[in-house]
Design an enzyme around this catalytic site. Structure first.
Site, PDB file in Angstrom:
ATOM      1  N   GLY A   1     -15.061 -15.043   5.830  1.00 13.90           N
ATOM      2  CA  GLY A   1     -14.322 -14.218   6.784  1.00 13.90           C
ATOM      3  C   GLY A   1     -14.379 -12.762   6.372  1.00 13.90           C
TER       4      GLY A   1
ATOM      5  N   GLY B   1      -5.203 -11.107  -6.906  1.00 15.66           N
ATOM      6  CA  GLY B   1      -5.849  -9.977  -6.240  1.00 15.66           C
ATOM      7  C   GLY B   1      -5.110  -8.652  -6.379  1.00 15.66           C
TER       8      GLY B   1
ATOM      9  N   SER C   1       0.808  -1.225   0.000  1.00 16.53           N
ATOM     10  CA  SER C   1       0.000   0.000   0.000  1.00 16.53           C
ATOM     11  C   SER C   1       0.844   1.279   0.000  1.00 16.53           C
ATOM     12  CB  SER C   1      -0.960  -0.007   1.189  1.00 16.53           C
ATOM     13  OG  SER C   1      -1.953  -0.978   0.970  1.00 16.53           O
TER      14      SER C   1
ATOM     15  N   LYS D   1      -9.982  -5.176  10.839  1.00 18.39           N
ATOM     16  CA  LYS D   1     -11.056  -4.572  10.047  1.00 18.39           C
ATOM     17  C   LYS D   1     -12.381  -4.465  10.806  1.00 18.39           C
ATOM     18  CE  LYS D   1      -9.237  -5.646   5.472  1.00 18.39           C
ATOM     19  NZ  LYS D   1      -9.481  -6.212   4.149  1.00 18.39           N
TER      20      LYS D   1
END
Ligand code: ATR
Length: 294
Positions: free
Chosen positions: A136, A249, A21, A70
């Site tokens: 999940g 991904g 990121s 999260k």
């Protein structure tokens, strides 16, 4: 001349050392001429909130949130976007002050996945049969936005079937509103011939097999693993061997980051050149580190 004000951002999680990121957001900032400082914030497992509060005191404007925080991030925010409410999990926080209403929680994972499939891979989801594996945090973040695409059918399968049922139950009203049949089941009962299979399980991290059989794929299907790098390899090899189009991904990672960047900065970066650069870096022979999330 005064130095430009630099707002800080970070990916907050544990672990975060592997995260791409900071690289992605640095590229976005350069492209859009935004002055930001995006780093990594390693949070002790028992002090996520104090670590974030200290970060805010240092002038932070927001953060991305990754494993395992999260759900906690969602809980601690004062305000939530509708897609975060569906997910009950947040991958993005914007540290608005009390006068602005307090911290805002969003979840950009689903919109990132949808954009990667429909725009980057050029595969429409509307009218298609879609199978989502896992119940999940990863699957919770994407189910609502997948439903919004109005697939012909959406099947949610998980090793622990009760978790799939609970996640599906929470989305049934949303599915009905979009006229999407949504079914939860065990991995053994998924059925066959899906146009799009999305793996949101952590099976490959533990060296596990792909948790469904090849009958799940229609010839020429799209099979996407939300992971990237070496962690995604077994799934991608399996999908390719079945004649499917395999996708990792990485595109989702870049797209969800762009959506977070937009939430913070009000500017939407062009993701295509960033994804191309990341792809080259991840596929380079030196990139042997196990990478699984953002
Ligand atoms: P994440 O936030 O990455 O989704 P998680 O919340 O721990 O992580 O969820 C991991 C998911 O991978 C779960 O759906 C889990 O199944 P269970 O709910 O039955 O635990 C799934 N998973 C992990 N290892 C697996 C395996 N070997 N085979 C199939 N599913 C697996």
């Amino acid at each position: 001349m005064n130095a430009p004000h630099v707002t800080r951002y970070a990916v907050a999680g544990n672990p975060v050392a592997h995260s791409r990121s900071p690289r992605i957001h640095a590229l976005f900032a350069e492209q859009t001429r935004q002055t930001i400082d995006y780093g990594r914030l390693l949070c002790p497992l028992d002090s996520f909130k104090p670590t974030l509060s200290a970060f805010v005191a240092q002038g932070a404007g927001g953060c991305n949130v990754t494993v395992p925080f999260k759900f906690e991030a969602f809980e601690m925010a004062a305000r939530h976007t509708p897609r975060a409410v569906l997910a009950q999990a947040a991958n993005t926080l914007r540290f608005d002050d009390a006068a602005q209403g307090g911290w805002l929680a969003d979840n950009t994972d689903g919109v990132g996945l949808v954009r990667d499939i429909t725009v980057n891979a050029g595969v429409p989801l509307q009218g298609r049969r879609v199978l989502l594996l896992g119940a999940g945090g990863a699957s919770a973040g994407v189910l609502g936005p997948l439903i919004e695409q109005r697939p012909a059918e959406l099947v949610l399968a998980n090793r622990t079937v009760d978790k799939a049922r609970a996640l599906a139950d929470r989305h049934q009203a949303w599915a009905a509103q979009h006229s999407v049949p949504l079914r939860a089941c065990a991995l053994a009962d998924v059925g066959d011939h899906f146009d799009v299979l999305i793996n949101g399980t952590a099976a490959s991290l533990g060296g596990g097999e792909v948790p469904v059989g090849p009958q799940a794929l229609k010839p020429g299907a799209l099979a996407l693993d939300m992971m990237y790098g070496p962690a995604a390899r077994p799934f991608l090899d399996w999908a390719t061997a079945q004649g499917a189009t395999a996708r990792d991904g990485l595109g989702m990672l870049v797209e969800q980051a762009a959506e977070s960047f937009h939430l913070w900065r009000g500017v939407r970066p062009d993701t295509a050149p960033v994804l191309a650069l990341l792809r080259a870096e991840v596929d380079a022979p030196a990139a042997h580190k196990p990478e699984a999330a953002k």
